[in-house]
Design a protein around this motif. Structure first.
Motif, PDB file in Angstrom:
ATOM      1  N   UNK A 100      32.903  19.621  53.168  1.00 24.81           N
ATOM      2  CA  UNK A 100      33.868  19.989  52.213  1.00 24.81           C
ATOM      3  C   UNK A 100      34.301  21.251  52.370  1.00 24.81           C
ATOM      4  N   UNK A 101      35.629  21.588  52.779  1.00 27.32           N
ATOM      5  CA  UNK A 101      36.286  22.734  52.982  1.00 27.32           C
ATOM      6  C   UNK A 101      36.295  23.513  51.643  1.00 27.32           C
ATOM      7  N   UNK A 102      35.975  25.063  52.070  1.00 26.91           N
ATOM      8  CA  UNK A 102      36.242  25.862  50.776  1.00 26.91           C
ATOM      9  C   UNK A 102      37.693  26.305  50.763  1.00 26.91           C
ATOM     10  N   UNK A 103      37.990  26.964  49.582  1.00 27.12           N
ATOM     11  CA  UNK A 103      39.277  27.438  49.181  1.00 27.12           C
ATOM     12  C   UNK A 103      39.399  28.821  49.919  1.00 27.12           C
ATOM     13  N   UNK A 104      40.498  29.067  50.553  1.00 32.75           N
ATOM     14  CA  UNK A 104      40.526  30.696  51.055  1.00 32.75           C
ATOM     15  C   UNK A 104      41.665  31.352  50.170  1.00 32.75           C
ATOM     16  N   UNK A 105      41.025  32.285  49.642  1.00 30.24           N
ATOM     17  CA  UNK A 105      41.902  33.045  48.565  1.00 30.24           C
ATOM     18  C   UNK A 105      42.605  34.429  49.228  1.00 30.24           C
ATOM     19  N   UNK A 106      44.047  34.369  49.229  1.00 25.23           N
ATOM     20  CA  UNK A 106      44.587  35.304  49.709  1.00 25.23           C
ATOM     21  C   UNK A 106      45.033  36.319  48.393  1.00 25.23           C
ATOM     22  N   UNK A 107      44.631  37.428  48.448  1.00 27.56           N
ATOM     23  CA  UNK A 107      44.967  38.480  47.203  1.00 27.56           C
ATOM     24  C   UNK A 107      45.131  39.848  47.753  1.00 27.56           C
ATOM     25  N   UNK A 108      45.826  40.646  46.655  1.00 21.84           N
ATOM     26  CA  UNK A 108      46.047  41.736  46.950  1.00 21.84           C
ATOM     27  C   UNK A 108      45.550  42.932  46.227  1.00 21.84           C
ATOM     28  N   UNK A 109      44.950  43.732  46.496  1.00 22.57           N
ATOM     29  CA  UNK A 109      44.304  45.077  45.661  1.00 22.57           C
ATOM     30  C   UNK A 109      42.978  44.373  44.912  1.00 22.57           C
ATOM     31  N   UNK A 110      43.136  43.529  44.135  1.00 21.33           N
ATOM     32  CA  UNK A 110      42.098  43.073  43.152  1.00 21.33           C
ATOM     33  C   UNK A 110      42.223  41.816  42.466  1.00 21.33           C
ATOM     34  N   UNK A 111      41.161  40.937  42.351  1.00 23.38           N
ATOM     35  CA  UNK A 111      41.085  39.602  41.836  1.00 23.38           C
ATOM     36  C   UNK A 111      39.985  39.209  41.079  1.00 23.38           C
ATOM     37  N   UNK A 112      39.765  38.283  40.764  1.00 24.37           N
ATOM     38  CA  UNK A 112      38.487  37.555  40.124  1.00 24.37           C
ATOM     39  C   UNK A 112      37.833  36.554  41.086  1.00 24.37           C
ATOM     40  N   UNK A 113      36.704  36.652  41.196  1.00 25.93           N
ATOM     41  CA  UNK A 113      35.869  35.559  42.008  1.00 25.93           C
ATOM     42  C   UNK A 113      34.626  34.940  41.116  1.00 25.93           C
ATOM     43  N   UNK A 114      34.162  33.853  41.650  1.00 26.35           N
ATOM     44  CA  UNK A 114      32.903  33.331  41.010  1.00 26.35           C
ATOM     45  C   UNK A 114      31.766  34.463  41.075  1.00 26.35           C
ATOM     46  N   UNK A 115      31.923  35.265  41.899  1.00 24.09           N
ATOM     47  CA  UNK A 115      30.783  36.160  42.244  1.00 24.09           C
ATOM     48  C   UNK A 115      31.049  37.382  41.230  1.00 24.09           C
ATOM     49  N   UNK A 116      32.055  37.459  40.560  1.00 23.46           N
ATOM     50  CA  UNK A 116      32.658  38.747  39.628  1.00 23.46           C
ATOM     51  C   UNK A 116      33.828  39.345  40.438  1.00 23.46           C
TER      52      UNK A 116
END
Length: 286
Positions: A100-116
């Motif tokens: 099962x492939x993971x999502x790849x999140x592209x962001x800039x500066x800051x974002x939220x993740x499931x790890x904080x």
């Protein structure tokens, strides 16, 4: 690195969306964040990266249109994501498993993740809690300017493959077993550091397996590509980082492996192309 028409790499592009993730980001000032970024670069769960203080996100509150270059980068990441899916679906199928492939999140500066909270200074990372790879592409400038790695398109491909290697570990149960060891409280910090090194070197090995397999199926490699991956791996070896940051090397505090080890395990994966040859735990924890 030769581009192909493969797309559909499961990319979630948050760039230009505004807000920068919002709120407070865990940290202790820019200097601390940069040090933490290098220490944890190419690592797994970054939730424990910093344990005191905070810094306000400077992300813009307004949405904006992505530039042509940013769109091209997004297209490249989409292609690389698909390359990983092609490879790991094949490897898992050969071993009677389902990928099962993971999502790849592209962001800039800051974002939220499931790890904080996440921000660019943390470097690319994989979060097992939401099974997503987080990447702010500006970190590659830091890798080149501060640590001397010559960043190429294949450098980005190697980094992503390493992080997706951590996803493979999660699918195989390795991540969960390491977390159980950590939570048990039965092992010293030095012992858990050795486990961490084995975990990270296995992700390097998986990146090498990916490079071998995708080149066999898509012929993407060009002269210098593998060397650029090796250069990046060596640049973030624990010994190189410690020499640059504190002037001496303390092997007991290694968490990702030396420059030589990172090269060795990436090349072992690349030379064999066989996931079964990557038991770093047996090799390193004797």
């Amino acid at each position: 690195m030769r581009w192909t028409d493969d797309r559909g790499g499961n990319v979630e592009d948050r760039r230009g969306s505004g807000g920068g993730g919002g709120g407070m980001i865990v940290g202790g000032g820019l200097g601390t964040l940069i040090i933490a970024a290098i220490v944890f670069f190419l690592g797994g769960d970054p939730s424990g990266i910093l344990n005191s203080g905070s810094v306000q996100s400077s992300g813009s509150s307004q949405s904006r249109e992505l530039t042509a270059n940013e769109k091209k980068i997004g297209d490249m990441v989409d292609m690389m994501g698909k390359w990983n899916t092609i490879t790991w679906e094949q490897v898992f199928r050969e071993n009677n498993m389902q990928y099962t492939a993971p999502k790849i999140v592209l962001f800039e500066e800051a974002t939220r993740s499931g790890c904080g909270p996440a921000q660019a200074a943390m470097g690319p990372f994989y979060c097992p809690a939401d099974q997503k790879v987080y990447m702010d592409m500006s970190f590659f400038n830091e890798l080149q300017q501060r640590f001397g790695a010559q960043v190429t398109e294949f450098t980005v491909a190697y980094v992503m493959a390493h992080e997706i290697g951590h996803h493979v570990q999660t699918l195989l149960g390795t991540t969960q077993k390491v977390d159980q060891l950590r939570r048990s409280g039965q092992y010293s910090e030095a012992q858990m550091n050795r486990v961490s090194v084995a975990t990270e070197l296995q992700a390097d090995f998986y990146a090498g397996v990916w490079a071998k397999r995708i080149d066999e199926s898509r012929k993407i490699l060009e002269p210098g590509d593998i060397q650029s991956a090796i250069d990046a791996a060596q640049a973030v070896g624990d010994d190189n980082i410690q020499k640059r940051s504190q002037g001496y090397v303390n092997q007991e505090s290694f968490t990702h492996g030396s420059s030589a080890q990172r090269k060795e395990w990436f090349m072992k994966g690349y030379n064999t192309g066989d996931i079964r040859q990557g038991n770093t735990f047996d090799e390193l924890l004797k």
